[in-house]
Motif scaffolding. Structure first.
Motif: not given
Lengths: 360, 305
Positions: A81-91
């Motif tokens: 539910n954070l982004y469009s996939a579970r990639y976590g934060n992409i800094y």
């Protein structure tokens, strides 16, 4: 002869525009239709964008949806539910480029499984399993499934919304693999022989994003981009500079890259969330007392500016909070704190908070 | 010192085996999910609807004096909540939509064991058993132990079912048929149960490992040959053994018992309160009640539509 400034919009003049920065700061370059498939990624501030757009009924792609019956409160803990996939934060732009290339089989990251005790972590998204996994084999299987999900996004995306977060990163010397966190922050072992600090410059970031654009448009030629810069300052810097100077440098470079991309390409729009929150006019009232975390008001102000420009086509819905928050922004500009939503947004998942913990 | 045991039909196994349980037990029983309507009123756990009050009163008269129509919270030393939806079925249900990495097939979502555990914690906390336990916890500080119903009997894997619902249930359990898969998953379920209980300041006693084969209950613990859901007396004895250990850990000491040569039943020593035994409990009445329910259900299902 008259001055070239004569007849310009009020928004061009500080005196008239600074009193109400939320109004007219952002003018969309293109429409986002509710049917468009949106893909979101970026630093932790980007989580707000994804969440707001979902709540607004936009079609935010979710290639790794929350498993049925997993409660919402737990979902974000596992990167759902954070982004469009579970990639976590992409800094960093490099991290994004690396992910897309890896998903398409053009890049093989090295040294990407890190250990902590008897648990194994995907170093490229170390926060999506809070306790890591039981074996390397399991990490590999999870990553394989994740990359498949990312590939599926590339087949569907109409508008890619990306938030640039940092210029600084840690990378593996031999392969150039970049990581969202330094080794040992969440897991792994820091070995200066293997890993190095890198502070990407304008050209590197600009070129990385050009490649991202190329990869996305290779599959979706009409895909468009909305780019933003995170207003969240660095928690820590490894650049040897003071963290304030490092933050200003980092944000300036990212802002310059975003501006250049937006000026150069019709299909790239810059959304000024950075200015809306970190600009002089808000007198830092959109930051919590630590002057780092963005308040709920700040997020609402930024997102209202966005949705007021991208009202769903055919919808009669007038974004009320846009008006309310615009009022709050005026308050902020006058130096008073706004009155709504004082609570902290604890739902945002940021690895760099760990750095903060390390500094104590 | 009385321990109140609250539950549905899965309480029978415990009742059958309570002869050697060192504490006096009183039972609060109603079939299915009737007990979801209980409330606490004037310090007593009572039926919250007319229907449930009537049912509980009828059970109490029919089954004997240690079957209560209400429970006075202050008179019980501890509460045990049995069955009432607390079941590894949630594991089976979850495993129909998500899988661990080593069982994942095409089109299935891979999740970590931690994530699966998180799913189960939420599900278990939503059961009637937990709702009742929560209600008790809100109204008293005594130990409360939740005990799930047994996993389905291993005979269910091969049984031929006439009812569509039963066939659906078997299908639901299919991903767990493999004993190795079950053995890998059951510890996750047990951890989830413990965590769910912990959240609510409760204790939990999981199905004893010795009674399990993978995610199913061993056939020797089956209540009756055609009953694929309920545990037998020996199953109950295993659970009570685990409960005894748990209750002792909680800090309630078991009365010291000695056996008389003429009676295999234990009696209290040192003048402790004698455990109330089940002379008035009519097991056959309860079995008959269950049989009647089954017949009623069968009649309902066979009605022309």
């Amino acid at each position: 002869m008259t001055s070239p400034y004569v007849g310009l919009d009020a928004r061009a003049f500080w005196r008239s525009a600074a009193s109400d920065p939320a109004r007219d700061l952002y003018r969309k370059k293109f429409d986002i239709h509710p049917r468009n498939s949106l893909m979101t990624a970026g630093s932790c501030f980007a989580q707000h964008i994804a969440r707001t757009l979902r709540h607004r009924g936009y079609n935010v792609l979710d290639a790794e949806p929350v498993p049925p019956t997993l409660p919402e409160a737990s979902a974000s803990k596992f990167g759902y539910n954070l982004y469009s996939a579970r990639y976590g934060n992409i800094y960093t732009a490099r991290q994004l480029l690396q992910l897309l290339r890896e998903a398409l089989g053009r890049f093989e990251p090295q040294n990407w499984i890190w250990q902590k005790g008897d648990r194994y972590f995907d170093a490229l998204r170390p926060n999506i399993e809070p306790n890591g996994l039981a074996s390397e084999e399991e990490v590999i299987a999870h990553r394989k499934a994740h990359l498949e999900a990312v590939r599926s996004l590339l087949k569907k995306v109409d508008v890619f919304i990306f938030t640039f977060g940092l210029t600084e990163a840690w990378r593996e010397k031999e392969s150039g693999t970049v990581y969202p966190t330094a080794p040992e922050t969440i897991a792994g072992t820091f070995d200066p022989e293997k890993f190095e600090f890198v502070n990407f410059n304008f050209n590197e970031i600009y070129n990385d994003f050009l490649l991202v654009r190329k990869i996305v448009q290779w599959r979706r030629p009409r895909a468009k981009f909305v780019i933003t810069v995170s207003p969240v300052p660095l928690t820590a810097t490894a650049s040897d500079d003071h963290v304030l100077a490092a933050t200003m440098y980092s944000k300036s470079v990212l802002r310059a890259v975003a501006g250049q991309l937006s000026k150069t390409f019709d299909d790239v729009d810059y959304f000024p969330s950075y200015e809306l929150i970190a600009g002089h006019t808000t007198r830092a009232t959109y930051y919590e007392n630590n002057l780092r975390a963005v308040t709920a008001d700040g997020v609402a102000a930024a997102m209202s500016a966005f949705v007021s420009q991208h009202v769903a086509e055919g919808s009669q819905h007038v974004p009320e909070e846009a008006q309310q928050v615009a009022g709050n922004a005026r308050h902020a500009a006058r130096g008073s704190r706004s009155h709504i939503g004082r609570k902290k947004d604890r739902d945002v998942v940021c690895e760099d908070l760990l750095l903060d913990a390390f500094s104590r | 010192m009385t321990i109140s045991i609250i539950g549905n039909s899965h309480l029978v196994a415990l009742k059958l085996a309570d002869g050697d349980f060192p504490w006096a037990c009183s039972y609060f029983w109603s079939s299915g999910f009737n007990l979801r309507d209980v409330i606490v009123e004037d310090g007593k756990l009572v039926g919250g609807t007319k229907r449930l009050r009537r049912l509980l009163a009828e059970q109490s008269i029919k089954l004997g004096k240690n079957v209560q129509k209400e429970i006075e919270l202050k008179t019980s030393s501890a509460f045990i909540v049995v069955g009432l939806g607390l079941s590894p079925m949630y594991l089976a249900r979850a495993y129909n939509s998500v899988r661990l990495f080593n069982h994942v097939g095409r089109g299935m979502t891979v999740v970590s064991a931690d994530c699966l555990e998180e799913i189960l914690v939420a599900q278990l906390r939503s059961t009637t058993a937990f709702k009742i336990a929560r209600l008790l916890r809100e109204n008293c500080d005594k130990p409360i132990v939740v005990v799930p119903q047994p996993a389905p009997m291993e005979t269910a894997k091969t049984a031929v079912f006439r009812e569509a619902q039963q066939r659906r249930n078997v299908k639901l359990w299919q991903p767990l048929f493999d004993t190795d898969v079950g053995e890998m998953l059951m510890p996750i379920y047990v951890r989830a149960l413990a965590r769910a209980a912990d959240y609510e300041r409760l204790n939990a006693v999981a199905q004893p490992e010795a009674t399990l084969t993978g995610a199913f209950t061993r056939v020797e613990y089956q209540h009756a040959p055609d009953d694929h859901k309920h545990g037998s007396k020996s199953y109950g004895a295993h659970v009570l053994g685990a409960l005894k250990r748990e209750i002792e850990i909680i800090g309630i000491e078991a009365p010291v018992l000695e056996r008389s040569s003429s009676d295999s039943r234990s009696v209290p020593e040192r003048g402790e309160v004698a455990p109330v035994r089940s002379s008035l409990w009519s097991l056959s009445a309860m079995a008959a009640s269950l049989a009647r329910m089954r017949e009623k259900k069968a009649r309902f299902l066979s009605r022309p539509r």
